[in-house]
Design a protein around this motif. Structure first.
Motif, PDB file in Angstrom:
ATOM      1  N   ARG A 152       0.832  -1.212   0.000  1.00 17.73           N
ATOM      2  CA  ARG A 152       0.000   0.000   0.000  1.00 17.73           C
ATOM      3  C   ARG A 152       0.861   1.255   0.000  1.00 17.73           C
ATOM      4  O   ARG A 152       0.525   2.239  -0.640  1.00 17.73           O
ATOM      5  CB  ARG A 152      -0.943  -0.014   1.193  1.00 17.73           C
ATOM      6  CG  ARG A 152      -2.063  -1.040   0.987  1.00 17.73           C
ATOM      7  CD  ARG A 152      -3.076  -1.026   2.060  1.00 17.73           C
ATOM      8  NE  ARG A 152      -3.745   0.262   2.095  1.00 17.73           N
ATOM      9  CZ  ARG A 152      -4.475   0.667   3.131  1.00 17.73           C
ATOM     10  NH1 ARG A 152      -4.631  -0.117   4.177  1.00 17.73           N
ATOM     11  NH2 ARG A 152      -5.055   1.842   3.118  1.00 17.73           N
ATOM     12  N   ARG A 153       1.987   1.214   0.702  1.00 20.22           N
ATOM     13  CA  ARG A 153       2.896   2.372   0.702  1.00 20.22           C
ATOM     14  C   ARG A 153       3.566   2.569  -0.645  1.00 20.22           C
ATOM     15  O   ARG A 153       3.860   3.684  -1.040  1.00 20.22           O
ATOM     16  CB  ARG A 153       3.957   2.211   1.778  1.00 20.22           C
ATOM     17  CG  ARG A 153       3.451   2.455   3.157  1.00 20.22           C
ATOM     18  CD  ARG A 153       4.542   2.399   4.176  1.00 20.22           C
ATOM     19  NE  ARG A 153       3.983   2.619   5.499  1.00 20.22           N
ATOM     20  CZ  ARG A 153       4.567   2.237   6.609  1.00 20.22           C
ATOM     21  NH1 ARG A 153       5.738   1.629   6.573  1.00 20.22           N
ATOM     22  NH2 ARG A 153       3.995   2.468   7.772  1.00 20.22           N
ATOM     23  N   ASN A 154       3.818   1.469  -1.346  1.00 17.24           N
ATOM     24  CA  ASN A 154       4.526   1.531  -2.630  1.00 17.24           C
ATOM     25  C   ASN A 154       3.590   1.434  -3.828  1.00 17.24           C
ATOM     26  O   ASN A 154       4.037   1.150  -4.929  1.00 17.24           O
ATOM     27  CB  ASN A 154       5.562   0.402  -2.713  1.00 17.24           C
ATOM     28  CG  ASN A 154       6.660   0.567  -1.707  1.00 17.24           C
ATOM     29  OD1 ASN A 154       7.026   1.678  -1.344  1.00 17.24           O
ATOM     30  ND2 ASN A 154       7.193  -0.546  -1.234  1.00 17.24           N
ATOM     31  N   GLN A 155       2.302   1.686  -3.636  1.00 20.70           N
ATOM     32  CA  GLN A 155       1.355   1.480  -4.721  1.00 20.70           C
ATOM     33  C   GLN A 155       1.598   2.399  -5.915  1.00 20.70           C
ATOM     34  O   GLN A 155       1.406   1.992  -7.059  1.00 20.70           O
ATOM     35  CB  GLN A 155      -0.082   1.578  -4.230  1.00 20.70           C
ATOM     36  CG  GLN A 155      -0.502   2.911  -3.677  1.00 20.70           C
ATOM     37  CD  GLN A 155      -1.915   2.866  -3.139  1.00 20.70           C
ATOM     38  OE1 GLN A 155      -2.794   2.286  -3.754  1.00 20.70           O
ATOM     39  NE2 GLN A 155      -2.131   3.481  -1.992  1.00 20.70           N
ATOM     40  N   VAL A 156       2.081   3.617  -5.697  1.00 19.67           N
ATOM     41  CA  VAL A 156       2.353   4.523  -6.816  1.00 19.67           C
ATOM     42  C   VAL A 156       3.569   4.035  -7.601  1.00 19.67           C
ATOM     43  O   VAL A 156       3.573   4.028  -8.835  1.00 19.67           O
ATOM     44  CB  VAL A 156       2.550   5.974  -6.323  1.00 19.67           C
ATOM     45  CG1 VAL A 156       2.975   6.888  -7.456  1.00 19.67           C
ATOM     46  CG2 VAL A 156       1.271   6.481  -5.669  1.00 19.67           C
ATOM     47  N   ARG A 157       4.592   3.592  -6.890  1.00 19.65           N
ATOM     48  CA  ARG A 157       5.793   3.059  -7.554  1.00 19.65           C
ATOM     49  C   ARG A 157       5.458   1.816  -8.365  1.00 19.65           C
ATOM     50  O   ARG A 157       5.908   1.658  -9.510  1.00 19.65           O
ATOM     51  CB  ARG A 157       6.871   2.735  -6.519  1.00 19.65           C
ATOM     52  CG  ARG A 157       8.170   2.226  -7.113  1.00 19.65           C
ATOM     53  CD  ARG A 157       9.131   1.808  -6.012  1.00 19.65           C
ATOM     54  NE  ARG A 157       8.532   0.829  -5.122  1.00 19.65           N
ATOM     55  CZ  ARG A 157       8.700  -0.475  -5.238  1.00 19.65           C
ATOM     56  NH1 ARG A 157       9.461  -0.974  -6.188  1.00 19.65           N
ATOM     57  NH2 ARG A 157       8.135  -1.306  -4.391  1.00 19.65           N
ATOM     58  N   ASP A 158       4.656   0.915  -7.795  1.00 19.94           N
ATOM     59  CA  ASP A 158       4.265  -0.298  -8.519  1.00 19.94           C
ATOM     60  C   ASP A 158       3.392   0.040  -9.734  1.00 19.94           C
ATOM     61  O   ASP A 158       3.515  -0.585 -10.785  1.00 19.94           O
ATOM     62  CB  ASP A 158       3.519  -1.266  -7.601  1.00 19.94           C
ATOM     63  CG  ASP A 158       4.432  -1.911  -6.566  1.00 19.94           C
ATOM     64  OD1 ASP A 158       5.651  -1.971  -6.799  1.00 19.94           O
ATOM     65  OD2 ASP A 158       3.912  -2.356  -5.526  1.00 19.94           O
ATOM     66  N   ALA A 159       2.508   1.026  -9.569  1.00 24.19           N
ATOM     67  CA  ALA A 159       1.671   1.441 -10.694  1.00 24.19           C
ATOM     68  C   ALA A 159       2.533   2.010 -11.813  1.00 24.19           C
ATOM     69  O   ALA A 159       2.312   1.714 -12.996  1.00 24.19           O
ATOM     70  CB  ALA A 159       0.643   2.470 -10.232  1.00 24.19           C
ATOM     71  N   ALA A 160       3.527   2.813 -11.464  1.00 28.20           N
ATOM     72  CA  ALA A 160       4.415   3.392 -12.477  1.00 28.20           C
ATOM     73  C   ALA A 160       5.219   2.303 -13.185  1.00 28.20           C
ATOM     74  O   ALA A 160       5.483   2.397 -14.387  1.00 28.20           O
ATOM     75  CB  ALA A 160       5.356   4.407 -11.834  1.00 28.20           C
ATOM     76  N   ALA A 161       5.576   1.246 -12.465  1.00 29.12           N
ATOM     77  CA  ALA A 161       6.372   0.165 -13.060  1.00 29.12           C
ATOM     78  C   ALA A 161       5.593  -0.609 -14.116  1.00 29.12           C
ATOM     79  O   ALA A 161       6.189  -1.156 -15.055  1.00 29.12           O
ATOM     80  CB  ALA A 161       6.846  -0.791 -11.965  1.00 29.12           C
ATOM     81  N   CYS A 162       4.273  -0.666 -13.996  1.00 30.06           N
ATOM     82  CA  CYS A 162       3.491  -1.451 -14.956  1.00 30.06           C
ATOM     83  C   CYS A 162       2.850  -0.607 -16.059  1.00 30.06           C
ATOM     84  O   CYS A 162       2.120  -1.130 -16.897  1.00 30.06           O
ATOM     85  CB  CYS A 162       2.440  -2.289 -14.239  1.00 30.06           C
ATOM     86  SG  CYS A 162       1.117  -1.361 -13.489  1.00 30.06           S
ATOM     87  N   LEU A 163       3.128   0.694 -16.098  1.00 32.04           N
ATOM     88  CA  LEU A 163       2.503   1.566 -17.095  1.00 32.04           C
ATOM     89  C   LEU A 163       2.851   1.206 -18.532  1.00 32.04           C
ATOM     90  O   LEU A 163       1.993   1.277 -19.411  1.00 32.04           O
ATOM     91  CB  LEU A 163       2.875   3.027 -16.828  1.00 32.04           C
ATOM     92  CG  LEU A 163       2.046   3.708 -15.768  1.00 32.04           C
ATOM     93  CD1 LEU A 163       2.521   5.134 -15.564  1.00 32.04           C
ATOM     94  CD2 LEU A 163       0.583   3.674 -16.107  1.00 32.04           C
ATOM     95  N   ALA A 164       4.098   0.851 -18.798  1.00 34.94           N
ATOM     96  CA  ALA A 164       4.479   0.507 -20.173  1.00 34.94           C
ATOM     97  C   ALA A 164       3.679  -0.694 -20.668  1.00 34.94           C
ATOM     98  O   ALA A 164       3.150  -0.683 -21.790  1.00 34.94           O
ATOM     99  CB  ALA A 164       5.972   0.224 -20.252  1.00 34.94           C
TER     100      ALA A 164
END
Length: 184
Positions: free
Chosen positions: A103-115
């Motif tokens: 939950r703390r890293n949800q933005v980082r994980d979301a950015a990692a899967c954008l491509a």
């Protein structure tokens, strides 16, 4: 037989020799422990971090799991949490720690899967391009030992297309595969 010696006490009581032998293990034999009753499907587990979870028993060979929903204060969507377990254990502190970290890293994980996501949206003929702020975390699926198993699954919804359900499989924080489905 008449005139025969009476049987020795060791023949009548096989434990008598064990108790007399100083090297024996105090003359005790192993006993069976009482069998613990198996947890039934529908059992409830409550945790401050994980919320209220319900148990689902699976057939032998498949991992049983606990699942539940949390209302997120900053989202219109609920967060589904699924924790696989061995046998019928309850989710452990490793599950709780993993949920807090994800939950703390949800933005980082979301950015990692954008491509992967934008490539999939183009393949589905959806003209919009997603950014990390467009993705809302809606599900966390953890394996039985999340700190030892680097694989986990996250589910997202898009603000722009709320009817799409996005499932991403991660390993060590890197997205491996992405699937986009329509909400049933």
């Amino acid at each position: 037989m008449p005139g025969a010696d009476p049987p020795s006490s060791s023949v009548l009581d096989p434990l008598a020799n064990l108790q007399a032998d100083p090297l024996s293990m105090h003359g005790r034999l192993a006993s069976l422990e009482p069998v613990r009753r198996r947890r039934k499907t529908g059992a409830i587990f409550e945790s401050i971090t994980l919320g209220r979870l319900e148990f689902v028993r699976m057939p032998p060979g498949r991992a049983s799991f606990w699942f539940g929903y949390q209302r997120m204060p900053d989202s219109n969507f609920t967060l589904q949490i699924v924790c696989e377990v061995r046998d019928d254990d309850t989710p452990g502190v490793d599950h709780a720690a993993s949920v807090v970290t994800l939950r703390r890293n949800q933005v980082r994980d979301a950015a990692a899967c954008l491509a992967l996501l934008n490539a999939r949206l183009r393949a589905l003929d959806i003209a919009r391009v997603a950014a990390e702020d467009d993705l809302v975390l809606t599900s966390i699926y953890l394996p039985a030992q999340p700190l030892l198993n680097p694989r986990y699954d996250l589910g997202y919804r898009l603000h722009l297309e709320p009817g799409l359900v996005i499932s991403v499989a991660f390993a060590c924080g890197t997205p491996l595969s992405l699937q986009v489905n329509q909400d049933p």
